[in-house]
Structures are given as C-alpha cells and as structure tokens.
Design a protein around this motif. Structure first.
Motif, mmCIF file in Angstrom:
data_model
loop_
_atom_site.group_PDB
_atom_site.id
_atom_site.type_symbol
_atom_site.label_atom_id
_atom_site.label_comp_id
_atom_site.label_asym_id
_atom_site.label_seq_id
_atom_site.Cartn_x
_atom_site.Cartn_y
_atom_site.Cartn_z
ATOM 1 N N SER A 21 -47.786 13.047 65.239
ATOM 2 C CA SER A 21 -48.094 11.686 64.799
ATOM 3 C C SER A 21 -49.590 11.503 64.517
ATOM 4 O O SER A 21 -50.428 12.258 65.020
ATOM 5 C CB SER A 21 -47.661 10.687 65.869
ATOM 6 N N LYS A 24 -49.221 20.111 62.773
ATOM 7 C CA LYS A 24 -49.454 19.382 61.514
ATOM 8 C C LYS A 24 -48.476 18.209 61.361
ATOM 9 O O LYS A 24 -48.796 17.206 60.744
ATOM 10 C CB LYS A 24 -49.315 20.315 60.308
ATOM 11 N N ASN A 25 -47.275 18.332 61.947
ATOM 12 C CA ASN A 25 -46.283 17.265 61.817
ATOM 13 C C ASN A 25 -46.322 16.278 62.988
ATOM 14 O O ASN A 25 -45.469 15.414 63.097
ATOM 15 C CB ASN A 25 -44.879 17.854 61.666
#
Length: 119
Positions: free
Chosen positions: A84, A81-82
């Motif tokens: 790019s 989810k984090n």
C-alpha cells in the motif's frame, strides 16, 4: 480493560490512547507522523516477543501484527512494489523523508525515490 499507550503528536504534545487505535491514528503512526513513547516522554522500546507470543510476521514488507499485537511504527524492511501507499510513506519516513511531503507524493514517486535498485 483496554491497554493505554502514549503517542507524541505532530505538535509535540503527548496523548494517551487506548488500544485498539482508531484507523486514522494508526495510519498516522504507521506513516511516522506520530511516535509511540512512554508516559514520561522517553522513547518507547518494544519488548522482545517471547516464543509463546509469536514474533511479528511480515508479508511483502508490510507489518502484519500477530494475534494480540499492535503495529507500532513504520516498516523496517522495504515494502513490496504492490504494498500500500501507506507502507511506502512509512518506508520513506524511515529513510529520512518529511512525513507530510512523503504523504503528498504518489506511490510511484515513492517507489522511484526510495526503493533499492534491483541487481
């Protein structure tokens, strides 16, 4: 001497490019807007990495090349989810999205539409 690879552009033309690729070209390749091919236009198949070369490492779903390796396409596993937005655009393209449309979406929209639901 630089290694030369061949890319099929958005318009279908074949372009010879020396490695390392310029960042904008590498980003378009990662997003699926460009396709790596052989000089004759046939699909390029990455040779399997031997144990001495090291296999490609993955961190959070993103492709992280090992020493001397070049990222050659979009991620094959769902990005974290984090990760790019570029990684999420590549993931969306792998899952059937139009590259231009996916690039125009926000990262949150890409995650909502293309992430696997958590159990």
């Amino acid at each position: 001497m630089a290694e030369t690879i061949y890319l099929r552009g958005e318009g279908g033309g074949i372009h010879a490019m020396d490695l390392p690729l310029p960042e904008p070209i590498e980003e378009r390749l990662r997003k699926g807007m460009l396709q790596r091919i052989n000089a004759d236009g046939t699909p390029y198949v990455e040779p399997p990495a031997g144990p001495e070369e090291g296999a490609e490492r993955r961190t959070g779903g993103s492709q992280v090349p090992g020493p001397g390796q070049q990222v050659t396409g979009p991620p094959l596993t769902e990005p974290a989810k984090n990760a790019s937005k570029t990684d999420w655009v590549g993931w969306a393209v792998v899952n059937g999205a139009d590259a231009e449309e996916a690039d125009g979406m926000t990262k949150a929209d890409l995650i909502e539409k293309y992430s696997t639901p958590s159990p």
